[in-house]
Design a protein around this motif. Structure first.
Motif, PDB file in Angstrom:
ATOM      1  N   TYR A 114       0.843  -1.193   0.000  1.00  0.00           N
ATOM      2  CA  TYR A 114       0.000   0.000   0.000  1.00  0.00           C
ATOM      3  C   TYR A 114       0.881   1.246   0.000  1.00  0.00           C
ATOM      4  O   TYR A 114       1.907   1.300   0.673  1.00  0.00           O
ATOM      5  N   LEU A 116       1.988   4.961   0.816  1.00  0.00           N
ATOM      6  CA  LEU A 116       1.874   6.023   1.813  1.00  0.00           C
ATOM      7  C   LEU A 116       2.737   7.200   1.375  1.00  0.00           C
ATOM      8  O   LEU A 116       3.831   7.011   0.830  1.00  0.00           O
ATOM      9  N   TYR A 118       4.511  11.045   2.499  1.00  0.00           N
ATOM     10  CA  TYR A 118       4.944  11.883   3.628  1.00  0.00           C
ATOM     11  C   TYR A 118       4.913  13.334   3.176  1.00  0.00           C
ATOM     12  O   TYR A 118       5.647  13.743   2.278  1.00  0.00           O
ATOM     13  N   TRP A 131       2.701  11.087   7.654  1.00  0.00           N
ATOM     14  CA  TRP A 131       2.417   9.991   6.727  1.00  0.00           C
ATOM     15  C   TRP A 131       0.915   9.903   6.519  1.00  0.00           C
ATOM     16  O   TRP A 131       0.143   9.960   7.474  1.00  0.00           O
ATOM     17  N   HIS A 132       0.510   9.746   5.270  1.00  0.00           N
ATOM     18  CA  HIS A 132      -0.913   9.688   4.961  1.00  0.00           C
ATOM     19  C   HIS A 132      -1.124   9.014   3.607  1.00  0.00           C
ATOM     20  O   HIS A 132      -0.179   8.832   2.838  1.00  0.00           O
ATOM     21  N   PHE A 133      -2.358   8.657   3.333  1.00  0.00           N
ATOM     22  CA  PHE A 133      -2.728   8.108   2.026  1.00  0.00           C
ATOM     23  C   PHE A 133      -2.952   9.262   1.041  1.00  0.00           C
ATOM     24  O   PHE A 133      -3.206  10.389   1.454  1.00  0.00           O
ATOM     25  N   HIS A 210       7.864   8.794   0.098  1.00  0.00           N
ATOM     26  CA  HIS A 210       6.796   7.814  -0.038  1.00  0.00           C
ATOM     27  C   HIS A 210       7.338   6.433   0.279  1.00  0.00           C
ATOM     28  O   HIS A 210       8.554   6.186   0.216  1.00  0.00           O
ATOM     29  N   LEU A 218       2.052  -1.218   7.803  1.00  0.00           N
ATOM     30  CA  LEU A 218       1.170  -0.056   7.820  1.00  0.00           C
ATOM     31  C   LEU A 218       0.839   0.360   9.245  1.00  0.00           C
ATOM     32  O   LEU A 218       0.726   1.558   9.547  1.00  0.00           O
ATOM     33  N   TYR A 221       3.001   2.968  11.044  1.00  0.00           N
ATOM     34  CA  TYR A 221       2.823   4.382  10.720  1.00  0.00           C
ATOM     35  C   TYR A 221       1.550   4.960  11.349  1.00  0.00           C
ATOM     36  O   TYR A 221       1.462   6.170  11.556  1.00  0.00           O
TER      37      TYR A 221
END
Length: 235
Positions: A114, A116, A118, A131-133, A210, A218, A221
């Motif tokens: 997946y 992620l 930054y 950190w995020h989608f 990333h 996951l 994070y």
């Protein structure tokens, strides 16, 4: 009488349409994308599962029908020629695995990965990078699915090697402001799933860094959201 009845029906329908519209709510809506790379190689079989499959195969062999020898001789004679296929299995452990290079898609080939990012995320405390989608705040798109597509496109550049799974979100959550965000309001985050199609490298933009991580990684994070993510990502 008919005209009066039709007006009454319209007066009942309009409030329902208004309540369902995205732009009428004071809450902000955010579309986040769970961008997933499916396994490249077949995962290793659990020893217990392998033992059961071996037992089942041997058990079925006892009761299978034996074909006549003439039939088997004819089948063996078919397909013989001068050609030869050299089969080289893909390695399960790559250089990216050995170096723990999480920025590479060429790792954990038997697992789902997946994406992620930054960088600055909506609702992040003090506007610091986190950190995020991939995400985007809903503005004027036709629907939240289109908003999610715009979020991923802004990161990848185009969507030619992606596939969005369905039109509906896979999950959603309401994010409440923290004590340091007294001036902020709550917002709803909708998660959409998209998958990598025939691609092993992307030029990721609009972020400082990333990573491509497994479901277990996951949780490193997002430890506070581990329960929610475990329910959302069932595989």
């Amino acid at each position: 009488m008919v005209l009066h009845t039709s007006r009454m029906k319209m007066s009942l329908v309009r409030p329902l349409l208004t309540k369902r519209g995205f732009s009428t709510s004071s809450e902000n809506l955010v579309a986040s994308v769970l961008f997933e790379r499916l396994p490249v190689v077949i995962p290793k079989i659990d020893p217990v599962v392998y033992a059961f499959q071996e037992f089942s195969f041997r058990w079925r062999q006892q009761y299978q029908r034996r074909y006549p020898d003439e039939f088997l001789d004819k089948s063996d004679a078919r397909g013989k020629g001068d050609y030869q296929i050299d089969y080289v299995p893909a390695p399960r452990v790559t250089e990216a695995d050995k170096n723990n290079d999480r920025r590479s898609l060429q790792r954990a080939l038997d697992r789902r990965l997946y994406l992620l990012l930054y960088g600055i995320a909506y609702g992040a405390p003090s506007g610091k990078p986190v950190w995020h989608f991939p995400e985007k705040v809903y503005e004027s798109e036709d629907n939240m699915r289109k908003c999610a597509e715009s979020a991923l496109k802004s990161v990848l550049g185009d969507l030619s090697n992606t596939y969005f799974v369905g039109n509906a979100p896979m999950a959603h959550t309401v994010v409440q402001p923290t004590e340091d965000q007294s001036r902020s309001t709550s917002f709803k985050r909708f998660f959409f799933k998209s998958q990598v199609i025939a691609k092993n490298k992307f030029n990721i933009g609009k972020c400082e860094d990333h990573v491509w991580v497994t479901k277990d990684e996951l949780m490193e994070y997002f430890p506070e959201q581990a329960e929610f993510l475990n329910k959302m990502i069932i595989s």
